[in-house]
Write a protein that holds these residues in place. Structure first.
Motif, PDB file in Angstrom:
ATOM      1  N   ARG A 101       0.856  -1.231   0.199  1.00  0.00           N
ATOM      2  CA  ARG A 101      -0.011  -0.261   0.227  1.00  0.00           C
ATOM      3  C   ARG A 101       0.785   1.453  -0.256  1.00  0.00           C
ATOM      4  O   ARG A 101       0.595   1.885  -0.558  1.00  0.00           O
ATOM      5  CB  ARG A 101      -1.210  -0.046   0.857  1.00  0.00           C
ATOM      6  N   LYS A 102       2.034   1.100   0.605  1.00  0.00           N
ATOM      7  CA  LYS A 102       2.474   2.874   1.145  1.00  0.00           C
ATOM      8  C   LYS A 102       3.034   2.532  -0.417  1.00  0.00           C
ATOM      9  O   LYS A 102       3.775   4.536  -0.813  1.00  0.00           O
ATOM     10  CB  LYS A 102       3.612   2.141   1.923  1.00  0.00           C
ATOM     11  N   LYS A 139      -5.582  -6.697  -5.172  1.00  0.00           N
ATOM     12  CA  LYS A 139      -6.565  -6.617  -5.708  1.00  0.00           C
ATOM     13  C   LYS A 139      -6.847  -5.519  -5.103  1.00  0.00           C
ATOM     14  O   LYS A 139      -7.255  -4.280  -5.438  1.00  0.00           O
ATOM     15  CB  LYS A 139      -8.228  -7.558  -6.377  1.00  0.00           C
ATOM     16  N   GLN A 140      -6.839  -5.633  -3.755  1.00  0.00           N
ATOM     17  CA  GLN A 140      -7.663  -4.664  -2.942  1.00  0.00           C
ATOM     18  C   GLN A 140      -6.811  -3.655  -2.833  1.00  0.00           C
ATOM     19  O   GLN A 140      -7.973  -1.873  -3.275  1.00  0.00           O
ATOM     20  CB  GLN A 140      -8.067  -4.903  -1.413  1.00  0.00           C
ATOM     21  N   PHE A 147      -4.254   1.941  -8.514  1.00  0.00           N
ATOM     22  CA  PHE A 147      -2.929   1.977  -9.451  1.00  0.00           C
ATOM     23  C   PHE A 147      -2.626   0.038 -10.089  1.00  0.00           C
ATOM     24  O   PHE A 147      -3.523  -0.628  -9.770  1.00  0.00           O
ATOM     25  CB  PHE A 147      -1.923   1.011  -8.294  1.00  0.00           C
ATOM     26  N   HIS A 148      -2.208   0.693 -11.262  1.00  0.00           N
ATOM     27  CA  HIS A 148      -2.203  -0.465 -12.550  1.00  0.00           C
ATOM     28  C   HIS A 148      -1.912  -1.626 -12.294  1.00  0.00           C
ATOM     29  O   HIS A 148      -0.501  -1.485 -11.609  1.00  0.00           O
ATOM     30  CB  HIS A 148      -2.403   0.529 -14.358  1.00  0.00           C
ATOM     31  N   PRO A 149      -2.218  -2.661 -12.501  1.00  0.00           N
ATOM     32  CA  PRO A 149      -1.530  -3.826 -11.937  1.00  0.00           C
ATOM     33  C   PRO A 149      -0.393  -4.021 -13.128  1.00  0.00           C
ATOM     34  O   PRO A 149       0.430  -4.767 -12.961  1.00  0.00           O
ATOM     35  CB  PRO A 149      -2.838  -4.922 -12.464  1.00  0.00           C
ATOM     36  N   GLN A 150      -0.231  -3.036 -14.402  1.00  0.00           N
ATOM     37  CA  GLN A 150       0.611  -3.496 -15.321  1.00  0.00           C
ATOM     38  C   GLN A 150       2.134  -3.054 -14.669  1.00  0.00           C
ATOM     39  O   GLN A 150       3.189  -3.210 -15.780  1.00  0.00           O
ATOM     40  CB  GLN A 150       0.569  -2.711 -16.689  1.00  0.00           C
TER      41      GLN A 150
END
Ligand code: C2E
Ligand code: MG
Ligand code: MG
Ligand code: MG
Length: 282
Positions: A101-102, A139-140, A147-150
């Motif tokens: 998260r950070k 995912k959460q 934030f884009h997973p790519q």
């Protein structure tokens, strides 16, 4: 065994076993095990970021997130010491979630000033990987931080699938389908490195720094590094050399067409603010 240690008179009229080294290390383990929860709650954990460059161009392609613990009494404690303990106690789960998260939030700040590299790479240890909530948690956090997973890479070591190869394969496939980049960390140090590459397609392979350290002084190591580069590239994987400390090592890697490099010679792990300065100078 009392006979194992020197017995020392402690000056107060009684004798005690002089096994300070062992007592100290047990006490330190206890201190770490007990202190990690507070460390997380009190904000004693910090993130450092180390750039990875493309060797041919020198461009920063990614940064790796590296955790630090600034203990108010004991000073800086390194992850090589506290992550294994956090693995045992399970604290690595909330800590790992905090790290992700950070890091995603810090990345957003780099984006704002226009210097964010393509990828943000986070280390995932075996206990985190075997957590059934790993994917829902990722995912959460990605949703929450927009934030884009790519943009995300996960660095996992060979022993993540220690317990269950089939289950690991399923999870890795799901992560890949989400668009997340997968890197095999510390390559060459596990039990069956090549067997991994046979079964699972990683995007990146990181050659362990113990190989890079000896690449110029040990002919056999040099040959192995060359063949790792060749093997990985034949399988369409990007090869990253970790722990590059000298220009000569970087030159060797360049001459052998290694794709990317990371190490003190290029840049030490930096706090977010200093990373921005480094990236803006690029
Ligand atoms: P790793 O993922 O293999 O990280 C590379 C380590 O090499 C880092 O140590 C980095 O500071 C160090 N390093 C980078 N360049 C050089 C160099 O040129 N020379 C030398 N001698 N060392 C270099 P660090 O930060 O102490 O991390 C150690 C390990 O702790 C990491 O190994 C990773 O497995 C784990 N770790 C770090 N942060 C996290 C985290 O947030 N979560 C989890 N689960 N594990 C983490
Ligand atoms: Mg790593
Ligand atoms: Mg590594
Ligand atoms: Mg390592």
């Amino acid at each position: 065994d009392a006979a194992m240690y020197d017995v020392k008179f402690n000056g107060k009229n009684h004798w005690r076993y002089y096994s300070q080294g062992i007592e100290d290390s047990n006490q330190r383990r206890m201190m770490i095990a007990n202190g990690l929860r507070k460390a997380l709650e009190r904000g004693e954990l910090e993130l450092y970021y180390q750039p990875k460059i493309q060797i041919s161009s020198g461009a920063v392609m990614a940064v790796e997130v590296l955790l630090r613990w600034e203990h108010p009494l004991y000073g800086r404690i390194m992850p090589s010491e506290f992550i294994p303990i956090a693995e045992e106690t399970g604290m690595v789960l909330p800590i790992g979630e905090w790290v992700l998260r950070k890091a995603c939030k810090d990345y957003k700040a780099w984006e704002k000033v226009g210097c964010a590299p393509e990828k943000l790479c986070v280390n995932i240890s075996p206990r985190q990987f075997s957590d059934h909530q790993l994917i829902p948690k990722i995912k959460q956090v990605l949703e929450e931080t927009n934030f884009h997973p790519q943009r995300l890479g996960l660095e996992i070591t060979e022993n993540v699938a220690m317990y269950n190869m089939a289950e690991a394969e399923t999870k890795l496939t799901e992560l890949k389908e989400m668009g997340i980049l997968l890197a095999l960390d510390d390559f060459g140090t596990g039990y069956s490195s090549l067997n991994y590459l046979r079964r699972i397609t990683f995007d990146k392979v990181k050659i362990d720094r113990s190989f890079i350290k000896d690449v110029l002084s040990h002919e056999q190591t040099a040959k192995i590094v060359q063949s790792i580069i060749f093997t990985a590239q034949s399988l369409n994987m990007t090869v990253v050399a970790e722990g590059v400390e000298t220009k000569e090592q970087l030159d060797f890697l360049k001459a052998n067409h290694c794709d990317m490099a990371q190490g003190f010679y290029i840049c030490k792990p930096l706090p977010s603010k200093e990373l921005i300065e480094f990236l803006q100078k690029e």
